[in-house]
Design a protein around this motif. Structure first.
Motif, PDB file in Angstrom:
ATOM      1  N   ASN A 248       0.762  -1.282   0.164  1.00 47.41           N
ATOM      2  CA  ASN A 248      -0.091   0.096   0.562  1.00 47.41           C
ATOM      3  C   ASN A 248       1.300   1.354  -0.373  1.00 47.41           C
ATOM      4  N   GLY A 250       0.116   4.348   0.251  1.00 45.78           N
ATOM      5  CA  GLY A 250      -0.528   5.359   0.714  1.00 45.78           C
ATOM      6  C   GLY A 250       0.622   5.698   2.172  1.00 45.78           C
ATOM      7  N   ASP A 251       0.161   3.948   3.126  1.00 45.67           N
ATOM      8  CA  ASP A 251       0.736   3.623   3.506  1.00 45.67           C
ATOM      9  C   ASP A 251       1.687   3.944   4.240  1.00 45.67           C
ATOM     10  N   ILE A 252       3.181   3.403   3.595  1.00 50.45           N
ATOM     11  CA  ILE A 252       4.199   3.947   3.636  1.00 50.45           C
ATOM     12  C   ILE A 252       4.578   5.406   2.782  1.00 50.45           C
ATOM     13  N   HIS A 254       2.926   7.811   3.765  1.00 46.55           N
ATOM     14  CA  HIS A 254       2.457   9.048   5.657  1.00 46.55           C
ATOM     15  C   HIS A 254       3.106   8.692   6.597  1.00 46.55           C
ATOM     16  N   ARG A 255       3.875   7.369   6.679  1.00 50.91           N
ATOM     17  CA  ARG A 255       5.347   7.401   7.975  1.00 50.91           C
ATOM     18  C   ARG A 255       6.087   7.415   7.261  1.00 50.91           C
ATOM     19  N   GLU A 258       5.286  11.487   8.620  1.00 52.85           N
ATOM     20  CA  GLU A 258       5.985  11.356  10.540  1.00 52.85           C
ATOM     21  C   GLU A 258       7.059  11.711  10.091  1.00 52.85           C
ATOM     22  N   ASN A 273      -6.506   4.409  -4.138  1.00 55.00           N
ATOM     23  CA  ASN A 273      -5.594   3.089  -2.926  1.00 55.00           C
ATOM     24  C   ASN A 273      -4.328   2.514  -3.615  1.00 55.00           C
ATOM     25  N   GLU A 280       9.332  -4.408  -0.157  1.00 58.60           N
ATOM     26  CA  GLU A 280       8.963  -3.090   0.486  1.00 58.60           C
ATOM     27  C   GLU A 280       9.775  -2.043   0.818  1.00 58.60           C
ATOM     28  N   GLU A 284      10.682   1.303  -0.195  1.00 56.49           N
ATOM     29  CA  GLU A 284      11.048   2.322   0.917  1.00 56.49           C
ATOM     30  C   GLU A 284      12.498   3.377   0.656  1.00 56.49           C
ATOM     31  N   ARG A 392       0.885  -6.443   2.075  1.00 56.86           N
ATOM     32  CA  ARG A 392       1.119  -5.472   3.343  1.00 56.86           C
ATOM     33  C   ARG A 392       0.103  -4.365   3.456  1.00 56.86           C
ATOM     34  N   ASP A 393      -0.413  -4.002   4.001  1.00 56.54           N
ATOM     35  CA  ASP A 393      -1.280  -2.327   4.180  1.00 56.54           C
ATOM     36  C   ASP A 393      -0.441  -2.305   5.702  1.00 56.54           C
TER      37      ASP A 393
END
Length: 393
Positions: A248, A250-252, A254-255, A258, A273, A280, A284, A392-393
């Protein structure tokens, strides 16, 4: 020079020439009142030859049989009225030169000997047993062989030049590789030497009995910096094979937002989405290096846009910093190239390596915010668990 391109041109020129010859011969024959059976047959042969020349434009590439056919048509045309048309023997030179220029020398001289034999048959049939006739036969034979030889020699010369040019290009590419290798080696040695010098200086002071906690801290920081440098370099030179998962995006993002959003404003716009089938850790790492670079050079704002188009995922990372000078845009992805005194110059190189290995691309352009805009593209290849992929979400 490509043979296919030359063959295509030969077919087109052959048709245009035969058509022009047919029209010219018809006009000349009509004006001169040449209406004998021989002239009619000659015109008919030219018409057939022109029609075949037109049709062969759409049929494959030229072969030796095409040039043999050309020579046979020329012979048949001259045969209809040898006394008046024997000067058209100059037409033999065009297919003979092309044969020598295009095909193997053995085939070229085989076609040339065929032309000599056919012309000799014309000489024999019309009994040109005179001094002028023998001279004409000799001169045409020499001309046929010389023009074929000229075509063969020209082909060999061009092939020799092309081989030499390719050799120069290979040597240039090899030289560029070695230059880049030498530069990377020198820059790596320089990057390693600096923390080692600090560690040695701190160790010497500690050995003299100076128990300053700052010296211990310096050794730890420089050791960590050295370890990161070597880890990044190993990742760049030999990336680890990692399991690909349906990730996902978007999850990466947003992480990472932060992680890097301290005194900078990071805006994220994600269309839908999006999910990528990718490692991963590699993804990342690549995206982290690009975002980190944008944060370090931005004044106040970093913007991340994610959208898909034409079965590709686009990730844009832009900032309001000073931007990248035009002369540096081709070098920013080179290992150890950096204008940041605190950077190693490996981050963007690692990002490019990861993106390219996953079938994507990365490039940079000016941002409407005033700084740089990095654009990462990835092919959308979503695999579910039935194909062995993990989500992996």
């Amino acid at each position: 020079m490509r043979v296919e391109h030359t063959s295509s041109n030969y077919k087109i020129f052959r048709f245009l020439f035969s058509f022009a010859l047919l029209v010219t011969f018809s006009i000349f024959a009509g004006t001169a009142g040449l209406t004998s059976t021989a002239q009619i047959i000659a015109a008919f042969i030219l018409f057939i030859y022109t029609a075949i020349s037109f049709l062969t434009i759409f049929i494959g590439r030229v072969t030796v049989f095409d040039t043999l056919l050309d020579i046979t048509f020329i012979t048949a045309f001259i045969f209809t009225d040898f006394d008046r048309l024997k000067y058209f023997s100059l037409l033999y030179l065009f297919p003979l030169f092309f044969t020598g220029f295009t095909f193997n020398a053995r085939y070229a001289f085989m076609v040339a000997l065929t032309a000599v034999m056919e012309y000799f048959l014309l000489f024999f049939f019309y009994r040109e047993y005179t001094q002028t006739g023998y001279l004409n036969l000799f001169l045409n034979t020499v001309a046929f062989l010389l023009i074929t030889t000229a075509g063969v020699k020209l082909k060999q010369q061009i092939e020799k030049q092309q081989k030499y040019i390719r050799k120069l290009e290979d040597e240039k590419r090899e030289s560029e590789v070695y230059k880049k290798l030498y530069r990377i080696s020198a820059e790596l040695a320089h990057e390693i030497r600096n923390p080692l010098a600090s560690i040695k200086a701190a160790a010497d002071l500690l050995a003299e009995g100076n128990p300053n906690p700052r010296l211990v801290k310096m050794i730890k920081e420089e050791s960590a910096r050295l370890n990161k440098l070597l880890s990044d370099f190993l990742l760049l030179s030999r990336p680890k094979e990692s399991e690909k998962v349906n990730l996902n995006v978007g999850d990466i993002i947003h992480r990472l937002k932060e992680l890097y959003q301290k005194d900078r404003e990071i805006t994220v716009n994600i269309d839908g989405n999006p999910v990528l089938y990718i490692s991963e850790k590699g993804f990342e790492s690549a995206l982290s290096n690009v975002i980190k670079n944008a944060v370090e050079w931005s004044r106040e704002k970093v913007q991340i846009n994610v959208y898909s188009s034409n079965n590709k995922l686009f990730i844009e990372v832009e900032d309001d910093g000073p931007g990248i000078p035009e002369e540096n845009r081709d070098r920013i992805f080179d290992p150890f190239f950096t204008t940041n005194s605190s950077g190693t110059g490996l981050g963007l190189a690692i990002a490019k390596r990861v993106v390219m290995e996953n079938g994507g691309n990365i490039f940079v352009e000016e941002s409407p915010l005033g700084g740089a805009k990095f654009i990462l593209t990835f092919p959308l290849e979503n695999k579910d668990e039935s194909t062995g992929g993990r989500r992996r979400d």
